[in-house]
Scaffold this motif. Structure first.
Motif, PDB file in Angstrom:
ATOM      1  N   ILE A  83      -9.879  14.574   2.746  1.00 59.13           N
ATOM      2  CA  ILE A  83      -8.225  13.863   2.295  1.00 59.13           C
ATOM      3  C   ILE A  83      -8.367  12.206   2.701  1.00 59.13           C
ATOM      4  N   VAL A  84      -7.338  11.228   2.225  1.00 56.56           N
ATOM      5  CA  VAL A  84      -7.622   9.670   1.954  1.00 56.56           C
ATOM      6  C   VAL A  84      -5.627   9.456   2.605  1.00 56.56           C
ATOM      7  N   GLY A  85      -5.119  10.331   1.587  1.00 56.46           N
ATOM      8  CA  GLY A  85      -3.429   9.825   2.084  1.00 56.46           C
ATOM      9  C   GLY A  85      -3.484  10.585   2.828  1.00 56.46           C
ATOM     10  N   THR A 140      -9.106   7.770   8.649  1.00 55.64           N
ATOM     11  CA  THR A 140      -9.242   6.425   8.551  1.00 55.64           C
ATOM     12  C   THR A 140      -9.771   5.594   8.369  1.00 55.64           C
ATOM     13  N   CYS A 141     -10.118   4.404   6.844  1.00 61.24           N
ATOM     14  CA  CYS A 141     -11.036   3.972   6.647  1.00 61.24           C
ATOM     15  C   CYS A 141     -11.861   3.112   7.113  1.00 61.24           C
ATOM     16  N   SER A 142     -12.807   2.767   7.798  1.00 55.66           N
ATOM     17  CA  SER A 142     -13.066   1.035   8.157  1.00 55.66           C
ATOM     18  C   SER A 142     -13.777   0.246   7.456  1.00 55.66           C
ATOM     19  N   ILE A 164      -5.268  13.635 -11.348  1.00 56.22           N
ATOM     20  CA  ILE A 164      -4.803  14.738 -11.278  1.00 56.22           C
ATOM     21  C   ILE A 164      -2.993  13.925 -11.025  1.00 56.22           C
ATOM     22  N   ASP A 165      -1.953  13.800 -11.330  1.00 58.00           N
ATOM     23  CA  ASP A 165      -0.876  13.278 -11.116  1.00 58.00           C
ATOM     24  C   ASP A 165       0.240  13.559 -11.442  1.00 58.00           C
ATOM     25  N   LEU A 166       1.607  12.990 -11.285  1.00 55.17           N
ATOM     26  CA  LEU A 166       2.839  13.620 -11.635  1.00 55.17           C
ATOM     27  C   LEU A 166       3.473  12.984 -12.874  1.00 55.17           C
ATOM     28  N   ALA A 173      -5.292  11.698  -2.407  1.00 54.75           N
ATOM     29  CA  ALA A 173      -4.902  10.202  -2.313  1.00 54.75           C
ATOM     30  C   ALA A 173      -3.507  10.020  -1.842  1.00 54.75           C
ATOM     31  N   SER A 174      -2.618  10.940  -1.986  1.00 46.98           N
ATOM     32  CA  SER A 174      -1.090  11.708  -2.003  1.00 46.98           C
ATOM     33  C   SER A 174      -1.069  11.290  -0.390  1.00 46.98           C
ATOM     34  N   GLY A 175      -1.094  11.998  -0.183  1.00 46.93           N
ATOM     35  CA  GLY A 175      -0.441  12.362   1.582  1.00 46.93           C
ATOM     36  C   GLY A 175       0.269  13.516   1.856  1.00 46.93           C
ATOM     37  N   CYS A 216       0.840  -1.522  -0.016  1.00 41.53           N
ATOM     38  CA  CYS A 216       0.136   0.136  -0.086  1.00 41.53           C
ATOM     39  C   CYS A 216       0.961   1.041  -0.337  1.00 41.53           C
ATOM     40  N   GLY A 217       0.113   2.332  -0.734  1.00 37.74           N
ATOM     41  CA  GLY A 217       1.466   3.803  -0.523  1.00 37.74           C
ATOM     42  C   GLY A 217       1.063   4.270   1.222  1.00 37.74           C
ATOM     43  N   SER A 218       0.566   3.503   2.297  1.00 34.60           N
ATOM     44  CA  SER A 218       0.932   3.870   3.316  1.00 34.60           C
ATOM     45  C   SER A 218       2.534   2.728   3.736  1.00 34.60           C
ATOM     46  N   ASP A 219       2.525   1.360   3.176  1.00 37.53           N
ATOM     47  CA  ASP A 219       3.990   0.882   3.179  1.00 37.53           C
ATOM     48  C   ASP A 219       4.810   1.957   3.095  1.00 37.53           C
ATOM     49  N   LEU A 220       4.903   2.604   2.066  1.00 34.93           N
ATOM     50  CA  LEU A 220       5.811   3.418   1.197  1.00 34.93           C
ATOM     51  C   LEU A 220       6.400   4.221   1.918  1.00 34.93           C
ATOM     52  N   HIS A 221       4.518   4.866   2.836  1.00 28.57           N
ATOM     53  CA  HIS A 221       5.521   5.577   4.532  1.00 28.57           C
ATOM     54  C   HIS A 221       6.935   4.710   4.797  1.00 28.57           C
ATOM     55  N   ILE A 222       6.350   4.119   5.542  1.00 18.45           N
ATOM     56  CA  ILE A 222       7.409   3.397   6.459  1.00 18.45           C
ATOM     57  C   ILE A 222       8.291   2.900   5.469  1.00 18.45           C
ATOM     58  N   GLU A 274       2.329   8.102 -17.044  1.00 16.32           N
ATOM     59  CA  GLU A 274       1.128   6.740 -17.572  1.00 16.32           C
ATOM     60  C   GLU A 274       0.136   7.147 -17.095  1.00 16.32           C
ATOM     61  N   ARG A 275      -0.343   6.972 -15.157  1.00 15.20           N
ATOM     62  CA  ARG A 275      -0.971   7.184 -14.223  1.00 15.20           C
ATOM     63  C   ARG A 275      -2.720   8.007 -14.714  1.00 15.20           C
ATOM     64  N   ARG A 276      -1.976   8.628 -15.531  1.00 14.12           N
ATOM     65  CA  ARG A 276      -2.685   9.925 -15.906  1.00 14.12           C
ATOM     66  C   ARG A 276      -3.168   9.476 -17.259  1.00 14.12           C
TER      67      ARG A 276
HETATM   68  N1  LIG Z   1      -6.774   7.245   4.864  1.00 11.46           N
HETATM   69  C1  LIG Z   1      -7.219   5.896   4.846  1.00 11.46           C
HETATM   70  O1  LIG Z   1      -7.471   4.738   5.606  1.00 11.46           O
HETATM   71  C2  LIG Z   1      -5.758   4.946   3.780  1.00 11.46           C
HETATM   72  C3  LIG Z   1      -6.047   3.463   3.225  1.00 11.46           C
HETATM   73  C4  LIG Z   1      -4.866   3.535   2.885  1.00 11.46           C
HETATM   74  C5  LIG Z   1      -4.390   4.567   1.796  1.00 11.46           C
HETATM   75  N2  LIG Z   1      -3.547   5.028   2.019  1.00 11.46           N
HETATM   76  C6  LIG Z   1      -3.460   6.599   1.813  1.00 11.46           C
HETATM   77  O2  LIG Z   1      -3.592   6.894   0.367  1.00 11.46           O
HETATM   78  C7  LIG Z   1      -2.348   7.513   0.187  1.00 11.46           C
HETATM   79  C8  LIG Z   1      -2.489   6.662  -1.785  1.00 11.46           C
HETATM   80  O3  LIG Z   1      -2.018   5.824  -1.074  1.00 11.46           O
HETATM   81  P1  LIG Z   1      -1.897   4.374  -2.208  1.00 11.46           P
HETATM   82  O4  LIG Z   1      -1.281   2.709  -2.657  1.00 11.46           O
HETATM   83  O5  LIG Z   1      -2.395   5.195  -3.809  1.00 11.46           O
HETATM   84  O6  LIG Z   1      -0.449   4.821  -3.322  1.00 11.46           O
HETATM   85  P2  LIG Z   1       0.922   5.964  -4.189  1.00 11.46           P
HETATM   86  O7  LIG Z   1       0.739   6.132  -2.224  1.00 11.46           O
HETATM   87  O8  LIG Z   1       1.993   5.500  -4.617  1.00 11.46           O
HETATM   88  O9  LIG Z   1       0.419   7.115  -4.309  1.00 11.46           O
HETATM   89  C9  LIG Z   1       0.251   8.227  -4.717  1.00 11.46           C
HETATM   90  C10 LIG Z   1       0.276   9.247  -6.192  1.00 11.46           C
HETATM   91  O10 LIG Z   1       0.107  10.797  -5.678  1.00 11.46           O
HETATM   92  C11 LIG Z   1       0.908  10.778  -6.775  1.00 11.46           C
HETATM   93  N3  LIG Z   1       1.156  12.482  -5.941  1.00 11.46           N
HETATM   94  C12 LIG Z   1       2.584  12.627  -5.756  1.00 11.46           C
HETATM   95  N4  LIG Z   1       2.899  14.486  -5.663  1.00 11.46           N
HETATM   96  C13 LIG Z   1       2.137  14.234  -6.575  1.00 11.46           C
HETATM   97  C14 LIG Z   1       1.773  15.865  -6.551  1.00 11.46           C
HETATM   98  N5  LIG Z   1       2.623  16.912  -5.707  1.00 11.46           N
HETATM   99  N6  LIG Z   1       0.389  16.130  -7.467  1.00 11.46           N
HETATM  100  C15 LIG Z   1       0.294  14.828  -7.806  1.00 11.46           C
HETATM  101  N7  LIG Z   1       0.173  13.807  -7.784  1.00 11.46           N
HETATM  102  C16 LIG Z   1       1.119  13.572  -6.896  1.00 11.46           C
HETATM  103  C17 LIG Z   1       2.207  10.185  -6.802  1.00 11.46           C
HETATM  104  O11 LIG Z   1       2.986  10.184  -8.247  1.00 11.46           O
HETATM  105  C18 LIG Z   1       1.175   8.693  -6.497  1.00 11.46           C
HETATM  106  O12 LIG Z   1       0.917   8.426  -8.272  1.00 11.46           O
HETATM  107  C19 LIG Z   1      -1.443   7.298   0.821  1.00 11.46           C
HETATM  108  O13 LIG Z   1      -0.617   8.227   1.460  1.00 11.46           O
HETATM  109  C20 LIG Z   1      -1.951   6.079   1.319  1.00 11.46           C
HETATM  110  O14 LIG Z   1      -0.982   6.457   3.308  1.00 11.46           O
HETATM  111  C21 LIG Z   1      -5.118   5.879   3.762  1.00 11.46           C
END
Ligand SMILES: NC(=O)c1ccc[n+]([C@@H]2O[C@H](COP(=O)([O-])OP(=O)(O)OC[C@H]3O[C@@H](n4cnc5c(N)ncnc54)[C@H](O)[C@@H]3O)[C@@H](O)[C@H]2O)c1
Ligand SMILES: [Zn+2]
Ligand SMILES: [Zn+2]
Length: 346
Positions: free
Chosen positions: A263-265, A290-292, A199-201, A241-243, A38-44, A204-206
């Protein structure tokens, strides 16, 4: 058993660790067949995780087979294929039963693989507490990959969209197109969005979002671009969804008058600079949390079974658990088409 263990920033290794054991009568032990990164694992992975701990097993998304049950588990049986919920709760208090696990009144709210407290599931086996509430049999007609996407990412995307109050005719912006952001794009259309700015940087994802009918927007100039395309009205609903601080700020700026930013990120900045005046003038709503996960299963399972949502389409790689370190590198680099990374049992 073998498992992926966090040893510090960018240092995740495939190690020998102790097998999990039943600790409470309500526990189950599950042999993990697939786990997700998960993206959360990337934070770790970046050293910006949820605890100062090292030496713990990572991962909070898994499907597998029940191999052992405590005497108090009623709804599961040995040999059953199950999906775990990344959100772990007591399952008996009013808040858990009402769909708000983070507010668990018994202090049981948690998640696997964020520290020493609850070992992760990027492993051969995992201990599932309160197994009747935190795991469920894989529903009829769902593949293991679809079930895996129900363990965290799809519910997180859906919850983000519901928090953003997406509904018929609304304009939507999704900031960050990792697996969760892309599933938020698909879900936004399902909930009736008239247009979705994606929106993304990463080009390929866009492009994947554009294939679903969204308007792809480069993250480097998104606010001005969307202001131009909407004649300054911006978006009714924004899902972040980025954080990062930058993407959360962008989400607030992209909400129009009366709009909602959801905000999910995960952003653990202790003193984020919230643009209070802008939010005040816009009369906007800001939601975060956080999501239940398992509380969204009753709505999401039939949507997958009937082909309305296709979470498995965002899986880019299946790799053996033993190649986990390489899978982390690829997901972090966002290169080579890496999107949802699935680790399979060795
Ligand atoms: N709230 C919750 O319950 C919950 C649950 C699961 C995951 N998350 C969080 O969700 C987020 C997304 O996770 P993911 O698994 O989809 O993968 P991810 O974290 O890899 O996705 C993040 C995306 O944001 C893009 N990004 C980065 N900087 C940017 C910018 N300035 N402008 C636009 N886009 C940008 C990246 O290119 C990437 O595609 C993470 O932060 C994760 O921790 C939250
Ligand atoms: Zn997660
Ligand atoms: Zn509870």
């Amino acid at each position: 058993m073998r498992a992926l263990v966090y040893h510090g920033p960018r240092n995740i290794r495939y190690d020998d660790v102790a097998d999990p054991k039943i600790a409470e009568t309500t526990d189950a032990i599950v042999r993990v067949e697939r786990s997700g990164i998960c993206g959360s694992d990337l934070h770790i992975y970046h050293g910006q995780g949820f605890s100062p701990d090292v030496g713990f097993c990572v991962g909070h998304e898994a499907v597998g087979e029940v191999v052992e049950l405590g005497g108090g588990v009623r709804r599961l049986s040995a040999g059953q294929k199950v999906m775990l919920s990344a959100a772990v709760g007591c399952g008996s208090c009013a808040k858990c039963l009402g769909g708000h696990i983070a507010r668990c009144e018994n202090g049981a709210a948690g998640c696997y693989g964020l520290g020493q407290q609850l070992e992760g599931c990027q492993a051969a086996y995992v201990r599932v507490p309160m197994a009747d509430f935190n795991a469920a049999p894989i529903p009829d007609g769902l593949t293991a990959d679809q079930a895996l996407m129900l363990t965290d990412n799809l519910p997180a995307a859906y919850y983000g969209c519901r928090h953003a109050e997406i509904g018929p005719g609304k304009s939507v912006a999704v900031v960050g197109l990792g697996p969760i952001g892309l599933m938020a794009v698909e879900t936004a259309f399902l909930l009736g969005a008239s247009r979705v700015f994606a929106i993304d940087l990463v080009p390929e994802r866009r492009a994947i979002a554009a294939e679903m009918g969204a308007e792809p927007i480069d993250g480097t100039n998104a606010i001005a671009e969307i202001a131009g395309r909407t004649k300054m009205r911006m978006a009714d609903a924004v899902v972040e969804a980025s954080g990062s601080d930058a993407t959360v700020s962008m989400a607030i700026a992209l909400a129009g008058v009366g709009g909602t930013a959801s905000i999910v990120g995960v952003n653990l900045t202790p003193a984020f600079q919230f643009p209070m005046a802008m939010a005040f003038v816009k009369n906007m709503t800001f939601r975060i949390g956080t999501c239940s996960v398992q509380c969204h299963w009753p709505e999401l399972i039939p949507l997958i079974q009937n082909g309305r949502l296709h979470p498995e389409r965002f899986i880019s790689h299946h790799m053996p658990l033993s190649k986990g370190a390489e899978a982390y590198r690829l997901f972090d680099a966002r290169s080579g088409g890496a999107l949802k990374m699935v680790l399979t049992a060795d």
